[in-house]
Design a protein around this motif. Structure first.
Motif, PDB file in Angstrom:
ATOM      1  N   THR A 154       0.872  -1.273   0.057  1.00 26.90           N
ATOM      2  CA  THR A 154       0.024  -0.020  -0.045  1.00 26.90           C
ATOM      3  C   THR A 154       0.978   1.002   0.107  1.00 26.90           C
ATOM      4  N   TYR A 155       0.356   2.359  -0.151  1.00 22.92           N
ATOM      5  CA  TYR A 155       1.238   3.718  -0.082  1.00 22.92           C
ATOM      6  C   TYR A 155       0.745   4.784   0.896  1.00 22.92           C
TER       7      TYR A 155
ATOM      8  N   GLY B  85       4.221   9.320  -1.417  1.00 20.78           N
ATOM      9  CA  GLY B  85       4.231   8.348  -2.373  1.00 20.78           C
ATOM     10  C   GLY B  85       4.974   6.995  -2.288  1.00 20.78           C
ATOM     11  N   GLN B  86       5.313   6.634  -1.158  1.00 18.91           N
ATOM     12  CA  GLN B  86       6.297   5.650  -0.877  1.00 18.91           C
ATOM     13  C   GLN B  86       5.450   4.196  -0.685  1.00 18.91           C
ATOM     14  N   ALA B  87       5.787   3.184  -1.332  1.00 20.49           N
ATOM     15  CA  ALA B  87       5.309   2.189  -0.938  1.00 20.49           C
ATOM     16  C   ALA B  87       5.772   1.395   0.325  1.00 20.49           C
TER      17      ALA B  87
ATOM     18  N   GLY C 154      10.659   0.367  -7.060  1.00 23.18           N
ATOM     19  CA  GLY C 154       9.724   0.203  -8.226  1.00 23.18           C
ATOM     20  C   GLY C 154       8.336   0.605  -8.091  1.00 23.18           C
ATOM     21  N   MET C 155       7.760  -0.020  -7.014  1.00 22.47           N
ATOM     22  CA  MET C 155       6.618   0.121  -6.757  1.00 22.47           C
ATOM     23  C   MET C 155       5.992   1.608  -6.578  1.00 22.47           C
ATOM     24  N   SER C 156       6.936   2.298  -5.904  1.00 22.84           N
ATOM     25  CA  SER C 156       6.701   3.403  -5.389  1.00 22.84           C
ATOM     26  C   SER C 156       6.588   4.488  -6.651  1.00 22.84           C
ATOM     27  N   GLU C 157       7.906   4.076  -7.383  1.00 20.82           N
ATOM     28  CA  GLU C 157       7.760   5.014  -8.782  1.00 20.82           C
ATOM     29  C   GLU C 157       6.803   4.941  -9.791  1.00 20.82           C
TER      30      GLU C 157
ATOM     31  N   LEU D  94      12.028   7.252  -1.587  1.00 15.93           N
ATOM     32  CA  LEU D  94      12.576   5.823  -1.853  1.00 15.93           C
ATOM     33  C   LEU D  94      13.365   5.296  -0.709  1.00 15.93           C
ATOM     34  N   TYR D  95      13.479   4.099  -0.669  1.00 12.59           N
ATOM     35  CA  TYR D  95      14.096   3.534   0.442  1.00 12.59           C
ATOM     36  C   TYR D  95      15.754   3.568   0.151  1.00 12.59           C
TER      37      TYR D  95
END
Length: 228
Positions: free
Chosen positions: A164-165, A170-172, A201-204, A224-225
């Motif tokens: 989820t986000y 916007g971070q997953a 990748g999911m976040s982007e 991002l992480y």
């Protein structure tokens, strides 16, 4: 008399073995590349992706209201799942040998989106594991289905593939996850990349799909992480 019954019993046993062998051979004969099935699965996956990737009616379905679109989406998932159940009963999990790698993936995709019937998803998992062990199905997709089934049945996921986000940046991040410290070793065992890379990748992807909304909030890129 005893000799007669002994011969009779041996005959029954031999007949039973012969019948079992014939049944097994008949099933083996059905396992061969099936272009018609591959084509059918491609068509099923195409409509699946259309409805799964659109929360609101796309241009070709603009005549539908949001509520009508939701009903249509549900009908697609239900129809695909019922057909997938028939295919499972006939062939087991669709492996590479039966419909190619793409066909196998398409079958998995339909099952992955059958969240309305987690018992069916669990049934498919058992059959998919057999094909994964024979390298006849995609191991990473198996992991995604494991997580999907776990969440759908009230259990934590194993591989952290369902996310989820954070709407503020916007971070997953993964939904309920078992033993997060060792998740990367479990992911590696089935060929998945480290979870940090996956989440980035999911976040982007999520950010690009919702870019206008994030930009309106002054967010120009997702958080991002840190990766190694």
């Amino acid at each position: 008399m005893n000799k007669f019954f002994g011969i009779l019993i041996i005959g029954i046993v031999l007949f039973g073995c012969k019948q079992k062998s014939a049944t097994e051979n008949a099933r083996e004969d059905t396992i061969g590349f099936n272009q018609e099935l591959a084509n059918e699965l491609e068509n099923m996956a195409e409509i699946d992706q259309l409805v799964a990737s659109n929360a609101f009616p796309p241009e070709n379905y603009s005549y539908l209201t949001s509520e009508q679109w939701k009903i249509f989406k549900d009908s697609v998932f239900l129809r695909n799942q019922k057909r997938a159940k028939e295919i499972l009963n006939t062939y087991g999990f669709v492996g590479f040998d039966l419909a190619g790698e793409k066909g196998s993936r398409n079958f998995w995709l339909i099952v992955q989106h059958s969240d309305h019937n987690p018992e069916f998803q669990k049934e498919v998992l058992k059959e998919m594991k057999k094909e994964v062990d024979k390298q006849n199905a995609i191991s990473t997709n198996y992991g995604l289905l494991v997580d999907r089934v776990n969440l759908n049945t009230g259990h934590p996921q194993i591989y952290g593939t369902q996310v989820t986000y954070n709407i503020n940046n916007g971070q997953a991040y993964p939904k309920t996850l078992m033993d997060s410290i060792n998740v990367n070793s479990r992911r590696k065992s089935i060929g998945l990349e480290p979870i940090e890379e996956y989440l980035n990748g999911m976040s982007e992807m999520h950010f690009e799909m919702n870019k206008a909304n994030y930009l309106s909030k002054g967010i120009t890129e997702p958080t991002l992480y840190i990766t190694n």
